[in-house]
Design an enzyme around this catalytic site. Structure first.
Site, mmCIF file in Angstrom:
data_model
loop_
_atom_site.group_PDB
_atom_site.id
_atom_site.type_symbol
_atom_site.label_atom_id
_atom_site.label_comp_id
_atom_site.label_asym_id
_atom_site.label_seq_id
_atom_site.Cartn_x
_atom_site.Cartn_y
_atom_site.Cartn_z
ATOM 1 N N TYR A 36 -8.550 -9.685 16.442
ATOM 2 C CA TYR A 36 -7.649 -10.416 15.532
ATOM 3 C C TYR A 36 -8.099 -11.881 15.419
ATOM 4 O O TYR A 36 -8.221 -12.424 14.310
ATOM 5 C CB TYR A 36 -6.222 -10.326 16.064
ATOM 6 N N VAL A 80 -11.008 -13.340 16.100
ATOM 7 C CA VAL A 80 -12.311 -13.500 15.438
ATOM 8 C C VAL A 80 -12.176 -13.225 13.933
ATOM 9 O O VAL A 80 -12.786 -13.912 13.114
ATOM 10 C CB VAL A 80 -13.364 -12.569 16.095
ATOM 11 N N ASP A 90 -3.975 -1.455 -1.621
ATOM 12 C CA ASP A 90 -4.457 -1.381 -0.241
ATOM 13 C C ASP A 90 -5.714 -2.236 -0.177
ATOM 14 O O ASP A 90 -6.752 -1.872 -0.737
ATOM 15 C CB ASP A 90 -4.773 0.080 0.119
ATOM 16 N N ARG A 145 0.819 -1.217 0.000
ATOM 17 C CA ARG A 145 0.000 0.000 0.000
ATOM 18 C C ARG A 145 0.849 1.261 0.000
ATOM 19 O O ARG A 145 0.348 2.336 -0.294
ATOM 20 C CB ARG A 145 -0.968 -0.001 1.177
HETATM 21 P P1 NAP Z 1 3.871 -7.690 9.385
HETATM 22 O O1 NAP Z 1 5.349 -7.800 9.336
HETATM 23 O O2 NAP Z 1 3.224 -6.760 10.328
HETATM 24 O O3 NAP Z 1 3.386 -7.381 7.887
HETATM 25 C C1 NAP Z 1 2.046 -7.130 7.613
HETATM 26 C C2 NAP Z 1 1.951 -6.727 6.152
HETATM 27 O O4 NAP Z 1 0.558 -6.475 5.859
HETATM 28 C C3 NAP Z 1 2.712 -5.430 5.847
HETATM 29 O O5 NAP Z 1 3.285 -5.532 4.568
HETATM 30 C C4 NAP Z 1 1.598 -4.393 5.857
HETATM 31 O O6 NAP Z 1 1.866 -3.248 5.078
HETATM 32 C C5 NAP Z 1 0.488 -5.221 5.213
HETATM 33 N N1 NAP Z 1 -0.823 -4.584 5.345
HETATM 34 C C6 NAP Z 1 -1.500 -4.244 6.459
HETATM 35 N N2 NAP Z 1 -2.650 -3.633 6.129
HETATM 36 C C7 NAP Z 1 -2.703 -3.607 4.776
HETATM 37 C C8 NAP Z 1 -3.630 -3.107 3.819
HETATM 38 N N3 NAP Z 1 -4.759 -2.480 4.200
HETATM 39 N N4 NAP Z 1 -3.377 -3.270 2.502
HETATM 40 C C9 NAP Z 1 -2.238 -3.870 2.100
HETATM 41 N N5 NAP Z 1 -1.293 -4.337 2.944
HETATM 42 C C10 NAP Z 1 -1.540 -4.206 4.261
HETATM 43 O O7 NAP Z 1 3.191 -9.091 9.689
HETATM 44 P P2 NAP Z 1 3.562 -10.601 9.303
HETATM 45 O O8 NAP Z 1 3.951 -11.277 10.557
HETATM 46 O O9 NAP Z 1 4.450 -10.657 8.117
HETATM 47 O O10 NAP Z 1 2.100 -11.121 8.944
HETATM 48 C C11 NAP Z 1 1.706 -11.576 7.657
HETATM 49 C C12 NAP Z 1 0.451 -12.413 7.819
HETATM 50 O O11 NAP Z 1 0.729 -13.546 8.655
HETATM 51 C C13 NAP Z 1 -0.699 -11.666 8.501
HETATM 52 O O12 NAP Z 1 -1.920 -11.996 7.878
HETATM 53 C C14 NAP Z 1 -0.666 -12.194 9.918
HETATM 54 O O13 NAP Z 1 -1.916 -12.105 10.565
HETATM 55 C C15 NAP Z 1 -0.223 -13.624 9.699
HETATM 56 N N6 NAP Z 1 0.369 -14.279 10.881
HETATM 57 C C16 NAP Z 1 1.561 -13.846 11.382
HETATM 58 C C17 NAP Z 1 2.102 -14.506 12.488
HETATM 59 C C18 NAP Z 1 3.449 -14.123 13.059
HETATM 60 O O14 NAP Z 1 3.865 -14.723 14.058
HETATM 61 N N7 NAP Z 1 4.171 -13.168 12.504
HETATM 62 C C19 NAP Z 1 1.417 -15.566 13.087
HETATM 63 C C20 NAP Z 1 0.199 -15.972 12.557
HETATM 64 C C21 NAP Z 1 -0.304 -15.323 11.444
HETATM 65 P P3 NAP Z 1 2.484 -1.878 5.730
HETATM 66 O O15 NAP Z 1 3.967 -2.073 5.794
HETATM 67 O O16 NAP Z 1 2.061 -0.817 4.756
HETATM 68 O O17 NAP Z 1 1.871 -1.718 7.097
#
Ligand code: NAP
Length: 225
Positions: free
Chosen positions: A148, A150, A54, A34
Site C-alpha cells: 500500500y 509503495v 472498474d 465497479r
Molecule cells: P473504502 O471505504 O475502502 O473505499 C474504497 C473505494 O474504492 C470503494 O468504493 C471501492 O469499491 C473502491 N474500489 C476499490 N477497488 C476498485 C476498483 N478496482 N475500481 C473501482 N473502485 C474500486 O476506503 P476509503 O477510506 O474511502 O479510501 C478512499 C481513498 O482514500 C483510497 O485511495 C485510500 O487509499 C485513501 N486513504 C484513506 C485513508 C483512510 O483513513 N480512510 C487514509 C489515507 C488514504 P468497492 O465497494 O466495490 O470495493
C-alpha cells in the site's frame, strides 16, 4: 452548462462524500463504481448518475471514457479516489507477489489509466486530484503496509509527472492525503469524519488557486512528498 466531475470508487467512503460535496457545489457528478447495485444505490442517495467503472480493468476505463465523451464531450474534474489496502498485516520481507500486484493494479495503475483515458477530455482549468496517503510519503516512510505504502509513493511520482505533462494545457494535478478517516478502510478508530476527509480534495477540485499543481496536500496545506 454544469461542470462535469467524475469520482472513482464513489459508492462508499471518502469517494462518496467527495461526490456528495461536489453535487452541493453545483457540479454534474458521475459516480464511478465497479458494482452495479452499490453504484446505483449510492447515486440515488445523492440524486446523480452512476458510471460503471472498474479502474483495474482497461476495457472498463475505455468504455467509461467513451461514454463521457459522447454524453458530455468533456470532463472538468477527475478525482482518482478508488483504492485498496491489502497488506496491513504484512512486512516488507513477507512478500506476496499477488498482493503487491493487486495493490498496484488499483492504487497506481488505476489512476494512471484514468489519466491517460480522460486527460484528452480535459481543457484549460481542468483539475485532477489523486487521493494518496501519508503512508506514501518518502520523507516519512515507515514499515507499515509495504505494498500500500509503495503504491501511494508511486502514485505521488505519477502525480508529479502528470502535472508537468499537463501544465501547458493548464490542467492542475495534485495529490491529497485525506488523513485518517472513518471508513471501511480507515476503521472506526479513525480520527477524522467523512466530511473532513473529503474537504481537501473538494477544495483542490474547486476553489484552490488554479496555479497550484504538482503538489501534495493535507488539511488544505502543502506537505512534503
Ligand atoms: P473504502 O471505504 O475502502 O473505499 C474504497 C473505494 O474504492 C470503494 O468504493 C471501492 O469499491 C473502491 N474500489 C476499490 N477497488 C476498485 C476498483 N478496482 N475500481 C473501482 N473502485 C474500486 O476506503 P476509503 O477510506 O474511502 O479510501 C478512499 C481513498 O482514500 C483510497 O485511495 C485510500 O487509499 C485513501 N486513504 C484513506 C485513508 C483512510 O483513513 N480512510 C487514509 C489515507 C488514504 P468497492 O465497494 O466495490 O470495493
Amino acid at each position: 452548462m454544469k461542470a462535469v466531475a467524475l469520482v472513482t470508487g464513489a459508492n462508499r467512503g471518502i469517494g462518496f462524500e467527495i461526490a456528495r460535496q461536489l453535487m452541493l457545489r453545483g457540479f454534474g457528478v458521475l459516480l464511478g463504481a465497479r458494482d452495479a447495485e452499490e453504484g446505483q444505490a449510492a447515486a440515488e442517495r445523492i440524486g446523480t448518475t452512476w458510471l460503471p467503472l472498474d479502474v483495474a480493468e482497461a476495457a472498463s476505463v475505455r468504455e467509461a471514457a467513451d461514454w463521457v465523451r459522447s454524453e458530455h464531450g468533456r470532463l472538468d474534474v477527475l478525482i482518482n479516489n478508488a483504492g485498496v489496502l491489502l497488506d496491513e498485516e504484512r512486512g516488507v520481507l513477507d512478500f506476496d507477489e499477488e498482493t503487491v500486484l493487486a495493490t498496484l493494479q488499483v492504487n497506481l495503475l488505476g489512476a494512471w489509466r484514468m489519466a491517460a483515458a480522460f486527460a484528452p477530455l480535459m481543457a484549460k482549468g481542468g483539475r485532477i486530484v489523486n487521493i494518496s496517503s501519508g503512508a506514501g510519503q518518502l520523507s516519512r516512510m515507515g514499515t507499515w503496509a509495504p505494498a500500500y505504502s509503495v503504491s501511494k509513493a508511486a502514485l505521488d511520482a505519477h502525480t508529479l509527472q502528470l502535472a508537468q505533462a499537463l501544465k501547458a494545457k493548464r490542467v492542475a494535478v495534485n495529490a491529497v492525503c485525506p488523513g485518517w478517516v472513518k471508513t471501511r478502510m480507515g476503521g472506526n478508530g479513525a480520527t477524522k469524519s467523512l466530511e473532513d476527509g473529503a474537504d481537501t480534495a473538494v477544495w483542490l477540485a474547486t476553489e484552490a488557486p488554479a496555479s497550484l499543481t504538482g503538489r501534495f496536500f493535507r488539511d488544505r496545506r502543502e506537505i512534503p512528498w
